[in-house]
Design an enzyme around this catalytic site. Structure first.
Site, PDB file in Angstrom:
ATOM      1  N   SER A   1      -3.832 -16.581  -3.414  1.00  0.00           N
ATOM      2  CA  SER A   1      -5.051 -15.884  -3.008  1.00  0.00           C
ATOM      3  C   SER A   1      -4.788 -15.108  -1.723  1.00  0.00           C
ATOM      4  O   SER A   1      -5.290 -13.998  -1.538  1.00  0.00           O
ATOM      5  CB  SER A   1      -6.196 -16.872  -2.810  1.00  0.00           C
ATOM      6  OG  SER A   1      -5.822 -17.891  -1.912  1.00  0.00           O
TER       7      SER A   1
ATOM      8  N   GLU B   1       1.563 -12.124   6.756  1.00  0.00           N
ATOM      9  CA  GLU B   1       1.631 -13.565   6.491  1.00  0.00           C
ATOM     10  C   GLU B   1       2.607 -14.240   7.462  1.00  0.00           C
ATOM     11  O   GLU B   1       2.343 -15.318   7.980  1.00  0.00           O
ATOM     12  CB  GLU B   1       2.092 -13.763   5.032  1.00  0.00           C
ATOM     13  CG  GLU B   1       2.100 -15.176   4.561  1.00  0.00           C
ATOM     14  CD  GLU B   1       0.758 -15.667   4.033  1.00  0.00           C
ATOM     15  OE1 GLU B   1       0.015 -14.874   3.431  1.00  0.00           O
ATOM     16  OE2 GLU B   1       0.457 -16.860   4.228  1.00  0.00           O
TER      17      GLU B   1
ATOM     18  N   ASP C   1       5.274 -13.320  -3.426  1.00  0.00           N
ATOM     19  CA  ASP C   1       3.834 -13.293  -3.706  1.00  0.00           C
ATOM     20  C   ASP C   1       3.238 -11.907  -3.514  1.00  0.00           C
ATOM     21  O   ASP C   1       2.495 -11.401  -4.352  1.00  0.00           O
ATOM     22  CB  ASP C   1       3.091 -14.280  -2.789  1.00  0.00           C
ATOM     23  CG  ASP C   1       3.580 -15.698  -2.973  1.00  0.00           C
ATOM     24  OD1 ASP C   1       4.342 -15.942  -3.919  1.00  0.00           O
ATOM     25  OD2 ASP C   1       3.201 -16.555  -2.148  1.00  0.00           O
TER      26      ASP C   1
HETATM   27  C1  GLA Z   1       5.113 -19.429  -1.421  1.00  0.00           C
HETATM   28  C2  GLA Z   1       5.707 -18.260  -0.649  1.00  0.00           C
HETATM   29  C3  GLA Z   1       6.709 -17.468  -1.499  1.00  0.00           C
HETATM   30  C4  GLA Z   1       7.733 -18.394  -2.147  1.00  0.00           C
HETATM   31  C5  GLA Z   1       7.047 -19.579  -2.822  1.00  0.00           C
HETATM   32  C6  GLA Z   1       8.030 -20.593  -3.333  1.00  0.00           C
HETATM   33  O1  GLA Z   1       4.311 -18.993  -2.472  1.00  0.00           O
HETATM   34  O2  GLA Z   1       4.697 -17.396  -0.203  1.00  0.00           O
HETATM   35  O3  GLA Z   1       7.348 -16.483  -0.712  1.00  0.00           O
HETATM   36  O4  GLA Z   1       8.685 -18.816  -1.212  1.00  0.00           O
HETATM   37  O5  GLA Z   1       6.151 -20.247  -1.947  1.00  0.00           O
HETATM   38  O6  GLA Z   1       8.812 -20.046  -4.344  1.00  0.00           O
END
Ligand code: GLA
Length: 380
Positions: A121, A154, A166
Site C-alpha cells: 500500500s 521510502e 514494490d
Molecule cells: C519489501 C520491500 C521490497 C522487497 C521485499 C522483499 O516489500 O519494500 O523492496 O525487499 O520487501 O522481497
C-alpha cells in the site's frame, strides 16, 4: 470504513491518478542484493483525485478518514513524523529535490490496498502521489523515474531501506503480466501470467505487524555484511552474482547467520529464473514446487516468516488442489500467494481458513484481485 466516491465528488477534481499494489510471485528479499524478482501489479490500488488550488499548500483528504492534512510545499521536509501524510509529503519532497515542479493542489486519496497486508500500500500511495503531481503540473509521466523517487521517499523519508521492487511494480505493472525485473540494471521482461487451470490466490494472515521496519533493515545489513566479506575474495559486486559453489567455498568466512542469509539469496535467485521459465511453458506443478521451496527458505534461512505466515502457508500447502504456496512481500506478517487448481478453489479456501484459525486463532482474509496496470492517469 471507506467512503465510496460519488460521480459528483470525482467531477470536482481535474485528474484521477492511480498506482497499484503488488503481489510478488517469487524472488523475495533479493531486490536489494541486485537479484531478479517476479512481481505483478494488482487491481487493489491507490487512487488520487487531484485539482490545482492556486496556493502553496497541498491539502490531502482520504476516503477512510475524517480529516484534512495541509502540506506546505516549501516545507515538505518537515512532515516525517506525521501519521497520515508522511508518505505523501515524502514522495513530493523527493520529487521536488529531483528538480520537478510541485504546486499547491487538493488531493483526495482512495486506497483499496489493505494496510499491513504485505501488498505494498505504501508504494501505491507514493507512486500515485507523484503521478497526480505530474498531472497537475503537465509533467510527462515517466514511470521508472517516478518509481525511483518513490523508493527514495521510502528510504530517505520513511526510513525503510527498501529495494526497488514494490515501487517499480506499482508504477510499471501491466494488466495480465508479471515482470521479470533485474533489480541491478532495471531491465525488465514482461511475462504473461498464464496459469492455465490454476488460479493465484492471495490470503492475508491478519497478524498485527510489529517491528517490521527494524527487522527489514537488519536483514539488509546482514546481506551487506556478506557482500563486504565476499567481495574481495570472489570479485562479485552484488550478492545476487554469487553462485552456490562459490558460497560454499567461502562459508568459513561468514558467521552462521550471515551464511544463512546469503544462501537464501543465492538459492532464491536460481528459483526466480526457474519460475519464470515454468510460467512461460505453463508448468504449474514446477512453479508450485518453487513457491514451496521459496517459503521454506524464507522461514529457515532468512527467518522473515513467523508463526502466522508459516501456519498459513502450511494450511495452503496441505490441500490437494494447491500446487504451491509462499509468503509474499517483506514478511513478518502480511500475505501469502498460492497457486491453486481452479476447480478446487472453494474447497481450498474453506480448508485454509479453518486450518489457519485452528492453528493461530486469527481469521485470515482472502483478497479478490486481478493483475492490473501500474500507473494510470486520466481526466476525473
Ligand atoms: C519489501 C520491500 C521490497 C522487497 C521485499 C522483499 O516489500 O519494500 O523492496 O525487499 O520487501 O522481497
Amino acid at each position: 470504513m471507506r467512503n465510496e466516491i460519488s460521480q459528483k465528488t470525482a467531477s470536482e477534481y481535474e485528474y484521477k491518478a492511480t498506482a497499484a499494489g503488488r503481489v510478488n510471485i517469487i524472488g523475495e528479499h533479493v531486490d536489494y542484493c541486485g537479484g531478479k524478482v517476479f512481481p505483478a501489479a494488482l487491481s487493489l490500488k491507490n487512487t488520487v483525485y487531484v485539482r490545482k488550488n492556486g496556493t502553496n499548500t497541498v491539502n490531502v483528504r482520504w476516503t477512510t478518514l475524517d480529516k484534512t492534512v495541509a502540506l506546505d510545499i516549501d516545507r515538505l521536509d518537515e512532515y516525517r513524523s506525521l501519521d497520515y501524510g508522511n508518505y505523501i509529503a515524502g514522495s513530493l519532497a523527493m520529487w521536488k529535490k529531483a528538480g520537478h515542479p510541485i504546486i499547491g493542489c487538493d488531493m483526495l486519496h482512495d486506497c483499496t490496498v489493505p494496510f499491513g497486508s504485505g501488498l505494498s500500500s505504501s508504494a501505491a500511495i507514493e507512486v500515485s502521489t507523484i503521478a497526480a503531481m505530474c498531472a497537475v503540473t503537465d509533467t510527462p509521466v515517466d514511470n521508472v523515474k517516478i518509481a525511483l523517487e518513490a523508493q527514495r521517499a521510502e528510504r530517505e523519508y520513511i526510513g525503510v531501506n527498501c529495494g526497488i521492487m514494490d515501487q517499480y511494480a506499482s508504477a510499471c505493472g501491466k494488466a495480465g503480466q508479471a515482470m521479470l525485473l533485474d533489480c541491478s540494471t532495471l531491465g525488465v521482461e514482461y511475462v504473461p501470467i498464464d496459469t492455465g487451470d490454476h488460479t493465484l490466490v492471495i490470503i492475508d494472515c491478519k497478524k498485527p505487524h510489529s517491528l517490521v521496519e527494524s527487522k527489514y533493515n537488519e536483514r539488509r545489513v546482514e546481506t551487506e555484511t556478506a557482500l563486504r566479506i565476499l567481495k574481495p575474495v570472489t570479485g562479485i559486486n552484488e550478492l545476487a552474482e554469487l553462485d552456490g559453489e562459490t558460497l560454499e567455498k567461502h562459508k568459513a568466512l561468514l558467521s552462521p547467520v550471515v551464511y544463512k542469509r546469503a544462501k537464501h539469496v543465492v538459492d532464491e535467485c536460481v528459483r526466480v529464473n526457474k519460475a519464470a521459465d515454468a510460467m512461460k511453458r505453463g508448468d504449474m506443478v514446477a512453479l508450485g514446487k518453487l513457491l514451496n521451496e521459496s517459503h521454506r527458505s524464507l522461514a529457515e534461512l532468512y527467518e522473515v516468516t513467523g508463526r502466522e505466515l508459516d501456519a498459513l502457508a502450511a494450511a495452503a500447502q496441505s490441500h490437494p488442489a494447491c500446487a504451491g504456496s509462499r509468503m509474499t512481500g517483506g514478511g513478518f506478517g502480511g500475505s501469502t500467494v498460492s497457486l491453486v487448481k481452479t476447480d478446487g478453489l472453494d474447497a481450498f479456501k474453506a480448508h485454509v481458513l479453518s486450518e489457519y484459525k485452528k492453528a493461530t486463532g486469527y481469521a485470515a482474509e482472502i483478497y479478490e484481485a486481478s493483475i492490473a496496470d501500474g500507473i494510470t492517469v486520466e481526466k476525473a
